[in-house]
Design a protein around this motif. Sequence first.
Motif, PDB file in Angstrom:
ATOM      1  N   PRO A  16       0.826  -1.201   0.000  1.00  0.00           N
ATOM      2  CA  PRO A  16       0.000   0.000   0.000  1.00  0.00           C
ATOM      3  C   PRO A  16       0.862   1.254   0.000  1.00  0.00           C
ATOM      4  O   PRO A  16       1.874   1.335   0.697  1.00  0.00           O
ATOM      5  N   ILE A  42      -5.371   6.366  -2.807  1.00  0.00           N
ATOM      6  CA  ILE A  42      -6.434   5.407  -2.506  1.00  0.00           C
ATOM      7  C   ILE A  42      -6.672   4.487  -3.698  1.00  0.00           C
ATOM      8  O   ILE A  42      -6.760   3.261  -3.554  1.00  0.00           O
ATOM      9  N   ASP A  94      -3.868   2.044  -4.169  1.00  0.00           N
ATOM     10  CA  ASP A  94      -3.971   0.930  -3.226  1.00  0.00           C
ATOM     11  C   ASP A  94      -5.067  -0.045  -3.668  1.00  0.00           C
ATOM     12  O   ASP A  94      -4.913  -1.262  -3.530  1.00  0.00           O
ATOM     13  N   TYR A  95      -6.169   0.503  -4.189  1.00  0.00           N
ATOM     14  CA  TYR A  95      -7.260  -0.363  -4.660  1.00  0.00           C
ATOM     15  C   TYR A  95      -6.761  -1.309  -5.756  1.00  0.00           C
ATOM     16  O   TYR A  95      -6.989  -2.518  -5.700  1.00  0.00           O
ATOM     17  N   THR A 116      -9.956  -2.540   4.016  1.00  0.00           N
ATOM     18  CA  THR A 116      -9.465  -1.301   4.622  1.00  0.00           C
ATOM     19  C   THR A 116      -9.709  -0.099   3.719  1.00  0.00           C
ATOM     20  O   THR A 116      -9.659   1.037   4.192  1.00  0.00           O
ATOM     21  N   LEU A 117      -9.960  -0.336   2.431  1.00  0.00           N
ATOM     22  CA  LEU A 117     -10.094   0.762   1.482  1.00  0.00           C
ATOM     23  C   LEU A 117     -11.535   1.223   1.306  1.00  0.00           C
ATOM     24  O   LEU A 117     -11.785   2.373   0.971  1.00  0.00           O
ATOM     25  N   ARG A 174     -11.491   7.000   2.173  1.00  0.00           N
ATOM     26  CA  ARG A 174     -11.911   5.669   1.757  1.00  0.00           C
ATOM     27  C   ARG A 174     -12.823   5.758   0.531  1.00  0.00           C
ATOM     28  O   ARG A 174     -13.301   6.834   0.175  1.00  0.00           O
TER      29      ARG A 174
END
Length: 132
Positions: free
Chosen positions: A6, A15, A18-19, A33-34, A107
């Motif tokens: 991440p 974000i 990371d996705y 967590t996202l 998020r």
Amino acid sequence: GLYRLPTRHVGPAGIIGDYFAAVTAHDPELLRTLFAPDATFDVDGDLRQGHEQILAYYTERTFTFDDFRPDAQPLHVDGSTVTVDIDVHIGGADNRVRDVFELGGGRITSLVVRGFADALRAADGDPNPGST
């Protein structure tokens, strides 16, 4: 392990980065967590809400294909909305999919996906999508 860890970047690009790292790694716990706990998820009209329903989609539909690989194009960021066109390789087929993310509080609060149902149909090897 070529998978990126991440980024821990703030802002939309972090974000979304990371996705894509999470889906490429087939990692539902990182996805958890996202997404916001009450996030909404709409894949070609298949509506889901909350972590359990959203993560179930990935584990039951997407991550069952070992070769699933999203190749994201440049992000289009408009305030809290991020639109991404993606070349998706799944089940031996390549398809263009569009993701529209809504972000809030660091998020993903909403994700609308268009074209993935077609990608899954192609992956299933149906030569005539839509026929019975």
